[in-house]
Design a protein around this motif. Structure first.
Motif, PDB file in Angstrom:
ATOM      1  N   ARG A 278      34.210  35.633  19.258  1.00  9.87           N
ATOM      2  CA  ARG A 278      33.455  36.887  19.302  1.00  9.87           C
ATOM      3  C   ARG A 278      32.483  36.935  20.470  1.00  9.87           C
ATOM      4  N   ASP A 279      31.892  35.777  20.819  1.00  9.17           N
ATOM      5  CA  ASP A 279      30.891  35.791  21.888  1.00  9.17           C
ATOM      6  C   ASP A 279      31.498  36.003  23.272  1.00  9.17           C
ATOM      7  N   GLN A 280      32.833  35.933  23.382  1.00 10.39           N
ATOM      8  CA  GLN A 280      33.476  36.176  24.666  1.00 10.39           C
ATOM      9  C   GLN A 280      33.890  37.633  24.857  1.00 10.39           C
ATOM     10  N   LEU A 281      33.927  38.403  23.778  1.00 10.32           N
ATOM     11  CA  LEU A 281      34.466  39.764  23.860  1.00 10.32           C
ATOM     12  C   LEU A 281      33.622  40.682  24.744  1.00 10.32           C
ATOM     13  N   SER A 282      32.322  40.418  24.820  1.00 12.63           N
ATOM     14  CA  SER A 282      31.468  41.276  25.643  1.00 12.63           C
ATOM     15  C   SER A 282      31.718  41.089  27.136  1.00 12.63           C
ATOM     16  N   HIS A 283      32.499  40.051  27.502  1.00 10.93           N
ATOM     17  CA  HIS A 283      32.735  39.763  28.918  1.00 10.93           C
ATOM     18  C   HIS A 283      34.151  40.101  29.380  1.00 10.93           C
ATOM     19  N   VAL A 284      35.031  40.522  28.459  1.00  9.36           N
ATOM     20  CA  VAL A 284      36.449  40.617  28.824  1.00  9.36           C
ATOM     21  C   VAL A 284      36.712  41.646  29.915  1.00  9.36           C
ATOM     22  N   PHE A 285      35.836  42.654  30.060  1.00  6.41           N
ATOM     23  CA  PHE A 285      36.051  43.681  31.078  1.00  6.41           C
ATOM     24  C   PHE A 285      35.303  43.382  32.382  1.00  6.41           C
ATOM     25  N   ASP A 286      34.603  42.235  32.436  1.00  6.32           N
ATOM     26  CA  ASP A 286      33.872  41.872  33.650  1.00  6.32           C
ATOM     27  C   ASP A 286      34.848  41.484  34.756  1.00  6.32           C
ATOM     28  N   ARG A 287      34.470  41.798  35.988  1.00  6.92           N
ATOM     29  CA  ARG A 287      35.291  41.396  37.135  1.00  6.92           C
ATOM     30  C   ARG A 287      35.397  39.877  37.214  1.00  6.92           C
ATOM     31  N   GLU A 292      37.990  31.357  28.411  1.00 10.71           N
ATOM     32  CA  GLU A 292      37.852  29.898  28.394  1.00 10.71           C
ATOM     33  C   GLU A 292      39.121  29.268  27.847  1.00 10.71           C
ATOM     34  N   GLY A 293      39.545  28.195  28.514  1.00 13.62           N
ATOM     35  CA  GLY A 293      40.734  27.495  28.068  1.00 13.62           C
ATOM     36  C   GLY A 293      41.983  27.918  28.806  1.00 13.62           C
ATOM     37  N   ASN A 294      41.910  29.057  29.553  1.00 13.73           N
ATOM     38  CA  ASN A 294      43.087  29.505  30.297  1.00 13.73           C
ATOM     39  C   ASN A 294      43.247  28.756  31.599  1.00 13.73           C
ATOM     40  N   VAL A 299      43.436  36.029  38.397  1.00 12.98           N
ATOM     41  CA  VAL A 299      42.311  36.526  39.190  1.00 12.98           C
ATOM     42  C   VAL A 299      41.252  37.150  38.294  1.00 12.98           C
ATOM     43  N   GLY A 300      41.649  37.662  37.135  1.00 12.99           N
ATOM     44  CA  GLY A 300      40.678  38.262  36.231  1.00 12.99           C
ATOM     45  C   GLY A 300      40.326  39.679  36.584  1.00 12.99           C
ATOM     46  N   LEU A 301      41.296  40.456  37.110  1.00 11.73           N
ATOM     47  CA  LEU A 301      41.048  41.841  37.498  1.00 11.73           C
ATOM     48  C   LEU A 301      41.673  42.843  36.532  1.00 11.73           C
ATOM     49  N   GLY A 302      42.676  42.410  35.765  1.00 16.57           N
ATOM     50  CA  GLY A 302      43.461  43.339  34.964  1.00 16.57           C
ATOM     51  C   GLY A 302      42.646  44.157  33.994  1.00 16.57           C
ATOM     52  N   LEU A 303      41.776  43.518  33.212  1.00 16.73           N
ATOM     53  CA  LEU A 303      41.015  44.240  32.204  1.00 16.73           C
ATOM     54  C   LEU A 303      39.911  45.080  32.834  1.00 16.73           C
ATOM     55  N   THR A 304      39.399  44.656  33.997  1.00 16.42           N
ATOM     56  CA  THR A 304      38.452  45.491  34.731  1.00 16.42           C
ATOM     57  C   THR A 304      39.128  46.795  35.137  1.00 16.42           C
ATOM     58  N   GLY A 315      37.376  58.538  28.917  1.00 16.55           N
ATOM     59  CA  GLY A 315      37.727  57.972  27.621  1.00 16.55           C
ATOM     60  C   GLY A 315      36.908  56.744  27.279  1.00 16.55           C
ATOM     61  N   GLU A 316      37.349  56.029  26.255  1.00 12.85           N
ATOM     62  CA  GLU A 316      36.665  54.822  25.804  1.00 12.85           C
ATOM     63  C   GLU A 316      37.692  53.723  25.560  1.00 12.85           C
ATOM     64  N   VAL A 317      37.265  52.486  25.719  1.00 14.74           N
ATOM     65  CA  VAL A 317      38.128  51.345  25.420  1.00 14.74           C
ATOM     66  C   VAL A 317      37.293  50.286  24.728  1.00 14.74           C
ATOM     67  N   ASP A 318      37.857  49.699  23.685  1.00 16.57           N
ATOM     68  CA  ASP A 318      37.170  48.583  23.041  1.00 16.57           C
ATOM     69  C   ASP A 318      38.186  47.532  22.629  1.00 16.57           C
ATOM     70  N   VAL A 319      37.671  46.396  22.209  1.00 15.95           N
ATOM     71  CA  VAL A 319      38.529  45.266  21.879  1.00 15.95           C
ATOM     72  C   VAL A 319      38.019  44.592  20.618  1.00 15.95           C
ATOM     73  N   THR A 320      38.932  44.213  19.754  1.00 14.74           N
ATOM     74  CA  THR A 320      38.609  43.407  18.585  1.00 14.74           C
ATOM     75  C   THR A 320      39.524  42.190  18.602  1.00 14.74           C
ATOM     76  N   SER A 321      39.037  41.078  18.090  1.00 10.41           N
ATOM     77  CA  SER A 321      39.835  39.859  18.134  1.00 10.41           C
ATOM     78  C   SER A 321      39.409  38.928  17.017  1.00 10.41           C
ATOM     79  N   GLU A 322      40.354  38.129  16.579  1.00  9.82           N
ATOM     80  CA  GLU A 322      40.088  37.120  15.555  1.00  9.82           C
ATOM     81  C   GLU A 322      40.827  35.851  15.946  1.00  9.82           C
ATOM     82  N   LEU A 323      40.114  34.746  15.987  1.00 13.03           N
ATOM     83  CA  LEU A 323      40.729  33.483  16.370  1.00 13.03           C
ATOM     84  C   LEU A 323      41.910  33.161  15.451  1.00 13.03           C
TER      85      LEU A 323
END
Length: 346
Positions: A278-287, A292-294, A299-304, A315-323
Motif C-alpha cells: 500500500r505504501d508504494q501506490l502513491s508513487h506508481v504514477f511518478d516519473r 521495489e523488487g523489479n 524506464v518507469g515512464l508508462g504509468l506517468t 478524467g481520473e485514474v486510480d489504483v488499488t492493489s493487494e499483495l
C-alpha cells in the motif's frame, strides 16, 4: 548560568511540544540536548551550548544538530547562541534554532531525483544500445552474406522491429516531457468504448498467449460512449496491459473491462499478479519510479504517460492493489450519448 531554560517562544512551544510552564526552570541539556541524532548520549562536557554559556562565547551548530521533543523524537535544527551581557556581567544566553525538517526533506527528494535521473539515463542507454546493436548486426548480414529473398526479408523485419522499439522509447520520453509542460495534445472524437477495448485486446493477444496468461474482456455495458482521443487511449491501455502481462505469472488472468456509472465511463485493467504494498501506490504514477523488487530494466515512464493521457482528457485514474492478489487500474471519463440515442429520448 546553570543551563536552565528560562523561556521559550510560541514557535518553540509548538515545535518541541512543551508549554511555557513545563519548560521554565528545566535543565536545557538534560531536556533538549542530551543525545545526538543517532540516539547516542551527549555528555555535558562536550556540550558547546553549556560551554558557551559558561564562557560568554558565541557559538553555532556545526551543520545540522538535533533537539529533542517532549515525546522523545528528535528534530533537526541549526542553532546559534549569543551571550546576554548586562554591562560587563554575563547574565545568560539566547539560543535560537531553525527547524531543518522541510529542508532535509527537499534535499532528500533532490538526491532521489538525481539518482532516478542517473538510473533512467542508464536504462535508456541500455534500451537504445540493444536494438541499435541488432540493427548493426542485421545490416552487416544484409551487406556481407548472399541471402535469398526470404533471408533478406527476415533481416529487414528484424531491423524494423528494433527501429520501432527505439522509436517507441523516444516517443515515451517526448510524451513525458510534454506532460510535464502541460502540452500533451488530445484530439477527441465520439468513440464507442467497447470497440477501443477490443482493439487493445487484439494488440496483446499474442503476448498473452505466449505468457500463458488469460486475457479477458468484460463489457456488460456495450452502449458506452465517450469523447476520447482513440490513439492516446490505446497508448494508455497498452502501457497498462503490457505491465499487467509482464507481472502476471503463467496461468493468471488479465481483465480489461468497461462500466457505465451515470455520467461517467470506467475502464479497468486488472491482473492476478503479485500486487504492490500500500505504501508504494502513491508513487506508481511518478516519473521514473520502479516497483521495489523489479530491479533495473524498466524506464518507469508508462504509468506517468497513463496519468498524463487521462488528465489531458479531464478524467481520473486510480489504483488499488493487494499483495498476492493483484492490481487494478481504473480510468474514468465523462460519458457522452450519441446524437441518435439523444434524439430518441426527446
Amino acid at each position: 548560568l546553570q543551563g536552565r531554560c528560562l523561556s521559550l517562544n510560541r514557535a518553540g512551544v509548538d515545535l518541541l511540544g512543551y508549554a511555557q510552564h513545563e519548560i521554565v526552570g528545566r535543565d536545557f541539556h538534560d531536556t533538549l540536548h542530551h543525545a545526538r541524532a543517532d540516539g547516542s548520549p551527549r555528555s555535558r562536557d562536550e556540550s558547546r551550548v553549556l560551554r558557551g554559556l559558561a564562557t560568554g562565547e558565541a557559538a553555532e551548530s556545526n551543520g545540522v544538530d538535533v533537539l529533542w521533543r517532549r515525546d522523545g523524537t528528535a528534530i533537526p535544527v541549526k542553532w546559534a547562541q549569543r551571550p546576554l551581557i548586562d554591562g560587563t556581567e554575563l547574565r545568560g544566553s539566547v539560543l535560537t534554532f531553525t527547524d531543518m525538517t522541510e529542508v532535509q526533506k527537499k534535499e532528500a527528494a533532490l538526491r532521489q531525483a538525481i539518482r532516478q535521473r542517473e538510473d533512467v539515463v542508464s536504462v535508456v542507454s541500455h534500451d537504445l544500445r540493444n536494438p541499435l546493436g541488432v540493427i548493426f548486426g542485421a545490416t552487416d548480414i544484409l551487406l556481407e552474406l548472399p541471402l535469398d529473398d526470404q533471408g533478406r526479408k527476415r533481416q529487414a523485419e528484424i531491423i524494423g522491429r528494433a527501429a520501432r522499439r527505439m522509436s517507441n522509447l523516444i516517443e515515451d520520453l517526448l510524451d513525458v516531457s510534454r506532460i510535464q509542460d502541460g502540452l500533451l495534445v488530445v484530439r477527441r472524437a465520439l468513440e464507442h468504448v467497447p470497440d477501443v477495448l477490443a482493439e487493445a485486446m487484439e494488440l496483446f493477444a499474442d503476448q498473452a498467449e505466449s505468457k500463458g496468461v488469460q486475457l479477458l474482456l468484460d463489457v456488460p455495458a456495450p452502449g458506452s460512449y465517450a469523447r476520447l482521443d482513440r490513439d492516446r487511449l490505446l497508448q494508455a491501455l497498452a502501457n497498462l496491459l503490457d505491465n499487467a502481462l509482464r507481472l502476471t505469472p503463467e496461468g493468471g488472468r488479465v481483465t480489461l473491462s468497461a462500466r457505465s456509472t451515470g455520467d461517467s465511463v470506467e475502464i479497468g485493467v486488472s491482473d492476478t499478479g503479485p500486487g504492490s504494498p500500500r505504501d508504494q501506490l502513491s508513487h506508481v504514477f511518478d516519473r521514473y519510479w520502479q516497483r521495489e523488487g523489479n530491479g533495473k530494466g524498466s524506464v518507469g515512464l508508462g504509468l506517468t504517460i497513463v496519468k498524463g493521457v487521462v488528465d489531458a482528457h479531464g478524467g481520473e485514474v486510480d489504483v488499488t492493489s493487494e499483495l498476492g492478489a493483484g492490481t487494478t487500474f481504473t480510468l474514468r471519463f465523462a460519458a457522452t450519448m450519441p446524437d441518435a440515442a439523444r434524439e430518441g429520448q426527446q
